[in-house]
Write an enzyme that holds these catalytic residues in place. Structure first.
Site, short mmCIF file in Angstrom:
data_model
loop_
_atom_site.label_atom_id
_atom_site.label_comp_id
_atom_site.label_asym_id
_atom_site.label_seq_id
_atom_site.Cartn_x
_atom_site.Cartn_y
_atom_site.Cartn_z
N ARG A 59 29.58 11.79 -47.12
CA ARG A 59 30.42 11.71 -45.91
C ARG A 59 31.82 11.20 -46.25
NH1 ARG A 59 30.30 7.54 -42.81
NH2 ARG A 59 28.07 7.18 -43.04
N TYR A 112 42.40 26.09 -26.49
CA TYR A 112 41.01 26.49 -26.66
C TYR A 112 40.12 25.78 -25.63
CZ TYR A 112 36.62 27.31 -29.14
OH TYR A 112 35.35 27.68 -29.47
N ASP A 184 47.45 24.04 -33.70
CA ASP A 184 46.19 24.73 -33.97
C ASP A 184 46.58 26.11 -34.53
OD1 ASP A 184 43.91 26.34 -33.85
OD2 ASP A 184 43.07 25.24 -32.15
N LYS A 209 36.83 30.83 -38.35
CA LYS A 209 37.44 32.12 -38.04
C LYS A 209 37.98 32.79 -39.31
CE LYS A 209 36.31 30.45 -34.03
NZ LYS A 209 37.21 29.71 -33.15
C1 LIG Z 1 37.12 28.43 -32.36
C2 LIG Z 1 38.34 27.66 -32.09
C3 LIG Z 1 38.33 26.26 -32.08
C4 LIG Z 1 37.05 25.46 -32.25
O1 LIG Z 1 36.51 25.64 -33.51
P1 LIG Z 1 34.92 25.51 -33.84
O2 LIG Z 1 34.88 25.82 -35.28
O3 LIG Z 1 34.22 26.51 -32.97
O4 LIG Z 1 34.51 24.13 -33.49
C5 LIG Z 1 39.53 25.60 -31.87
N1 LIG Z 1 40.68 26.27 -31.67
C6 LIG Z 1 40.73 27.62 -31.65
C7 LIG Z 1 42.03 28.30 -31.43
C8 LIG Z 1 39.57 28.36 -31.87
O5 LIG Z 1 39.62 29.69 -31.85
#
Ligand SMILES: *Cc1c(COP(=O)(O)O)cnc(C)c1O
Length: 395
Positions: A59, A112, A184, A209
């Site tokens: 961790r 998001y 983000d 993603k």
């Molecule tokens: C999917 C997503 C998140 C959250 O990510 P997870 O891996 O699902 O926890 C945050 N911001 C954006 C723009 C996303 O597409």
């Protein structure tokens, strides 16, 4: 560890890994271990006291995870990076690290869905308030910053309407006020956009993603200045504990190697599909920053290398028309998430943004007929043909 490659396409493959140090293994080794043994009690004491470097417990750090963090830091042109067990673990570690009770967070108009949920939770539990701003002019941004604003949180392109925010504009005003800008960067990946180079302070990724790219990992990454990253590592990452598993870090190191190649193809395919959608009589409105008629086109040219692989559009008709259209698709899968090899379609109003109250959804432009496509790596002609046959069925 190997350092200092100049070009992105080489960094994604080599940065953070030197095979000389690992028995000449071409692929980076997977340290699937929870803990690390000490040679003796004194060594354990020194490691805990920070007097000797070395791993203690996964961790707190793990060699496979460290390789990923080093590679991601380099790709974002940051000093340091942290890997998390999900994008939301990354978002929450950053926001909780920067705020205390009664502070204020200024957000882009549209974040998001779960980030929206987290902001509400912070408001309910700690009176950490937030506001949304279009951030479309210097005056608007200055007006939206309150004395208690401690950070600016931006998504660009905004999910799911693909509007862009001028990051240089936001960061220049944030600098005047001495507050950090968090971006983000999930929708762009560092291949298309590097917010740290534009004066922003912290990058967040849902690595689930494009960073992963293969739809088989949930993970997150944060990048920025070393001091800030060290602080997050020793507080919200360590003590809240949303860390990534070594195996998932290993899969991300693997996925990253093809990021530029994948992104080029995602963007190329998206360009073809956007041109097709623009000509469809059943498409009411197209949201794609690569479209020269799009209000975000100029900002895209300024801050992104390419317009990305996501397209949203509204279909003429009702929510039922939108749902029927999705049901008629054969190649394109109905699923949330994005950035995978497979082309995916989702209905934001009832899926990713269902938690957002209808009134706020309306403000974000998320109507009941809005559909979002994550364009995959298939032959674009096959994606087009699938869309075409579905349009013909809902006519
Ligand atoms: C999917 C997503 C998140 C959250 O990510 P997870 O891996 O699902 O926890 C945050 N911001 C954006 C723009 C996303 O597409």
């Amino acid at each position: 560890m190997e350092k200092g490659y100049e070009r992105f396409e080489t960094k994604v493959i080599h940065e953070g890994y030197n095979s000389d140090e690992y028995n000449d293994s071409l692929a980076p080794p997977l340290y699937q271990t929870s803990t690390f043994t000490f040679k003796n009690a004194q060594q354990g004491e020194r490691r805990f006291a920070g007097e000797e470097s070395g791993y203690i417990y996964s961790r707190l750090g793990n060699p496979t995870v460290s390789m990923l963090e080093e590679r991601m830091a380099s790709l974002e042109n940051g000093e340091s990076a942290l890997a998390f067990g999900s994008g939301m673990a990354a978002v929450s570690a950053v926001l909780l690290s920067l705020t205390k009770a009664n502070d204020h967070v200024l957000c882009s108009q549209g974040v998001y869905g779960c980030t929206f949920g987290l902001l509400n939770l912070m408001q309910d539990k700690y009176n950490i308030t937030h506001d949304f701003s279009a951030m479309d002019s210097a005056e608007e941004i200055r007006r939206s910053i309150k004395p208690e604003t401690v950070c600016i949180y931006v998504e660009t392109p905004i999910n799911p309407t693909m509007q862009l925010i001028d990051l240089e504009l936001v960061s220049s005003i944030a600098k005047e006020k001495g507050i950090p800008v968090i971006v983000d960067n999930t929708f762009s990946s560092p291949y298309l956009q590097k917010p740290l180079d534009l004066g922003c302070d912290i990058i967040i990724h849902s690595a689930t993603k494009y960073i992963c790219g293969h739809g088989d990992v949930i993970a997150g990454v944060v990048a920025g200045k070393k001091e800030q990253m060290d602080h997050i590592r020793m507080t919200t990452q360590k003590d809240i504990g949303g860390v990534i598993s070594p195996f998932d870090a290993w899969l991300l190191l693997r996925g990253l190697k093809t990021l530029p190649v994948r992104m080029d193809r995602h963007c190329e395919n998206a360009g073809e599909i956007a041109a097709f959608l623009k000509e469809q009589p059943q498409v009411e409105k197209l949201f794609y920053p690569g479209n020269p008629d799009d209000p975000s086109y100029e900002t895209m040219k300024k801050q992104m290398n390419k317009p990305g692989g996501l397209i949203a559009f509204t279909i003429k008709g009702t929510k039922e028309t939108a749902q029927q259209f999705m049901n008629e698709l054969k190649l394109i899968k109905i699923a949330v998430s994005l950035g995978d090899a497979e082309t995916l379609i989702q209905h934001p109003a009832t899926m990713t943004h269902a938690v957002v109250p209808a009134e706020s959804r309306e403000k974000m432009g998320i109507t009941d007929t809005l559909l979002r496509l994550s364009i995959g790596l298939e032959a674009w002609e096959d994606i087009r043909d699938d869309l075409m046959q579905a349009f013909n069925k809902v006519k």
